[in-house]
Design a protein around this motif. Structure first.
Motif, PDB file in Angstrom:
ATOM      1  N   LEU A 228     -35.212  10.335  27.690  1.00 43.83           N
ATOM      2  CA  LEU A 228     -35.460  11.661  28.234  1.00 43.83           C
ATOM      3  C   LEU A 228     -34.495  11.950  29.380  1.00 43.83           C
ATOM      4  O   LEU A 228     -33.804  11.064  29.893  1.00 43.83           O
ATOM      5  CB  LEU A 228     -36.897  11.775  28.728  1.00 43.83           C
ATOM      6  N   GLU A 229     -34.479  13.201  29.793  1.00 41.07           N
ATOM      7  CA  GLU A 229     -33.568  13.655  30.840  1.00 41.07           C
ATOM      8  C   GLU A 229     -33.779  12.881  32.143  1.00 41.07           C
ATOM      9  O   GLU A 229     -32.826  12.643  32.896  1.00 41.07           O
ATOM     10  CB  GLU A 229     -33.776  15.149  31.075  1.00 41.07           C
ATOM     11  N   ASP A 230     -35.022  12.451  32.422  1.00 42.72           N
ATOM     12  CA  ASP A 230     -35.308  11.753  33.670  1.00 42.72           C
ATOM     13  C   ASP A 230     -35.041  10.251  33.587  1.00 42.72           C
ATOM     14  O   ASP A 230     -35.310   9.512  34.536  1.00 42.72           O
ATOM     15  CB  ASP A 230     -36.751  12.007  34.115  1.00 42.72           C
TER      16      ASP A 230
ATOM     17  N   ARG B 156     -37.669  17.027  27.628  1.00 44.69           N
ATOM     18  CA  ARG B 156     -36.279  17.315  27.288  1.00 44.69           C
ATOM     19  C   ARG B 156     -35.517  16.015  27.066  1.00 44.69           C
ATOM     20  O   ARG B 156     -35.576  15.091  27.886  1.00 44.69           O
ATOM     21  CB  ARG B 156     -35.616  18.136  28.385  1.00 44.69           C
TER      22      ARG B 156
ATOM     23  N   LYS C 131     -32.308  13.460  26.826  1.00 45.64           N
ATOM     24  CA  LYS C 131     -31.100  13.285  27.619  1.00 45.64           C
ATOM     25  C   LYS C 131     -29.865  13.553  26.767  1.00 45.64           C
ATOM     26  O   LYS C 131     -29.822  13.216  25.592  1.00 45.64           O
ATOM     27  CB  LYS C 131     -31.052  11.854  28.173  1.00 45.64           C
ATOM     28  N   ASN C 132     -28.859  14.152  27.392  1.00 42.72           N
ATOM     29  CA  ASN C 132     -27.583  14.458  26.720  1.00 42.72           C
ATOM     30  C   ASN C 132     -27.797  15.287  25.469  1.00 42.72           C
ATOM     31  O   ASN C 132     -27.083  15.143  24.482  1.00 42.72           O
ATOM     32  CB  ASN C 132     -26.834  13.167  26.370  1.00 42.72           C
ATOM     33  N   ASP C 133     -28.802  16.127  25.512  1.00 44.04           N
ATOM     34  CA  ASP C 133     -29.108  16.953  24.344  1.00 44.04           C
ATOM     35  C   ASP C 133     -29.770  18.224  24.858  1.00 44.04           C
ATOM     36  O   ASP C 133     -30.326  18.249  25.952  1.00 44.04           O
ATOM     37  CB  ASP C 133     -30.055  16.211  23.403  1.00 44.04           C
ATOM     38  N   GLN C 134     -29.710  19.263  24.062  1.00 45.78           N
ATOM     39  CA  GLN C 134     -30.351  20.516  24.432  1.00 45.78           C
ATOM     40  C   GLN C 134     -31.711  20.682  23.744  1.00 45.78           C
ATOM     41  O   GLN C 134     -32.269  21.769  23.747  1.00 45.78           O
ATOM     42  CB  GLN C 134     -29.444  21.697  24.066  1.00 45.78           C
TER      43      GLN C 134
END
Length: 281
Positions: free
Chosen positions: A138-140, A175, A177-180
């Motif tokens: 994930l983004e975090d 969300r 990570k490294n992706d929309q």
């Protein structure tokens, strides 16, 4: 820490274990205590129920016994007698839970099968293979595990999802990570997969969580410069705009249509004036 990881996954890996009463599986093998940053301690279970415990070449003699009725291991050594139960066993790993303690385990790795003693990595591979799990960051920086019905390289709506280690995941949006992509989760499953699209116009960053990766739809969530926007009209480009209400797209439009209507209106008024002027002339 290995101890914390074992505590998280232990209930879920028991289904992959062979029965603890298969004691022939543990005999005469170099079982090394894993996850402890100290001198390597090795257990060798002998058929006559002797237990050899080696540490830096020094051997301690003990005894071991499997208690059929209790389905437990009893280990006697110089420091005392210890009762273990609810164990996991396969060719590479032996995990015994200390009786009466919720988070205390004796974790042993068969040095012949698992020379690096990476019990965590080994168990993770087993879980992922058995449950066809896809691990996503994930983004975090944390991770989630997606249990797939098919061998895809991406998550699908309806897939079961959990936090790392198989822990229950709270409902919400996650969300990648490294992706929309954003995974919307409810009741332990992926309810929808949203595509985060960014639109920069007039010094505004408008982000829309699109249900359709290719286009905006009514009901898509919107943020403006990272904040929930006030209800109103927001330009995405010179021509395109969205109408937002309560943080969601209410409708989508194009400014050229308004210009065309304005031009058509002006022409209509001019024609009407010409007709009236001609009528009274």
């Amino acid at each position: 820490m290995l101890k914390d990881y074992i505590k998280k996954v232990f209930p879920g890996i028991l289904e992959f274990s062979i029965s603890l009463d298969k004691t022939s599986s543990i005999l005469d093998k170099p079982w090394v205590v894993a996850g402890i940053d100290q001198a390597k301690e090795k257990y060798i279970f002998k058929k006559n129920h002797e237990l050899l415990i080696s540490r830096e070449g020094k051997v301690e003699m003990g005894k071991w016994e499997f208690l059929d009725e209790a389905h437990s291991f009893l280990i006697r050594r110089e420091s005392g007698s210890f009762l273990y139960n609810k164990g996991y066993l396969d060719k590479a790993v032996l995990i015994l839970k200390v009786d009466g303690r919720e988070s205390d385990y004796l974790t042993l790795a068969n040095e012949n099968v698992l020379p690096d003693l990476d019990v965590r990595g080994y168990l993770e591979k087993i879980r992922y293979r058995k449950h066809n799990i896809l691990k996503l960051e994930l983004e975090d920086g944390s991770f989630v595990e997606v249990e797939r019905d098919y061998d895809t390289s991406f998550p699908i709506v309806g897939n079961r999802i959990s936090l790392a280690g198989g822990l229950a995941i709270p409902p919400g949006k996650y969300r990648l990570k490294n992706d929309q992509q954003i995974l919307e989760v409810a009741k332990g499953k992926i309810r929808s997969i949203l595509q985060l699209q960014q639109y920069n116009y007039n010094n505004r960053l408008i982000e829309i969580e699109q249900q359709d990766p290719e286009d905006i739809n009514e009901g898509d969530y919107v943020t403006v410069n990272g904040l929930a926007p006030l209800s109103g009209v927001y330009l995405l480009s010179k021509r395109r705009f969205i109408s937002v209400h309560n943080g969601k797209v209410e409708n989508i439009g194009y400014r050229k249509y308004y210009r065309n209507w304005i031009i058509a209106g002006i022409i209509f008024v001019l024609l009407l004036l010409l007709l009236l002027f001609g009528f009274f002339a």
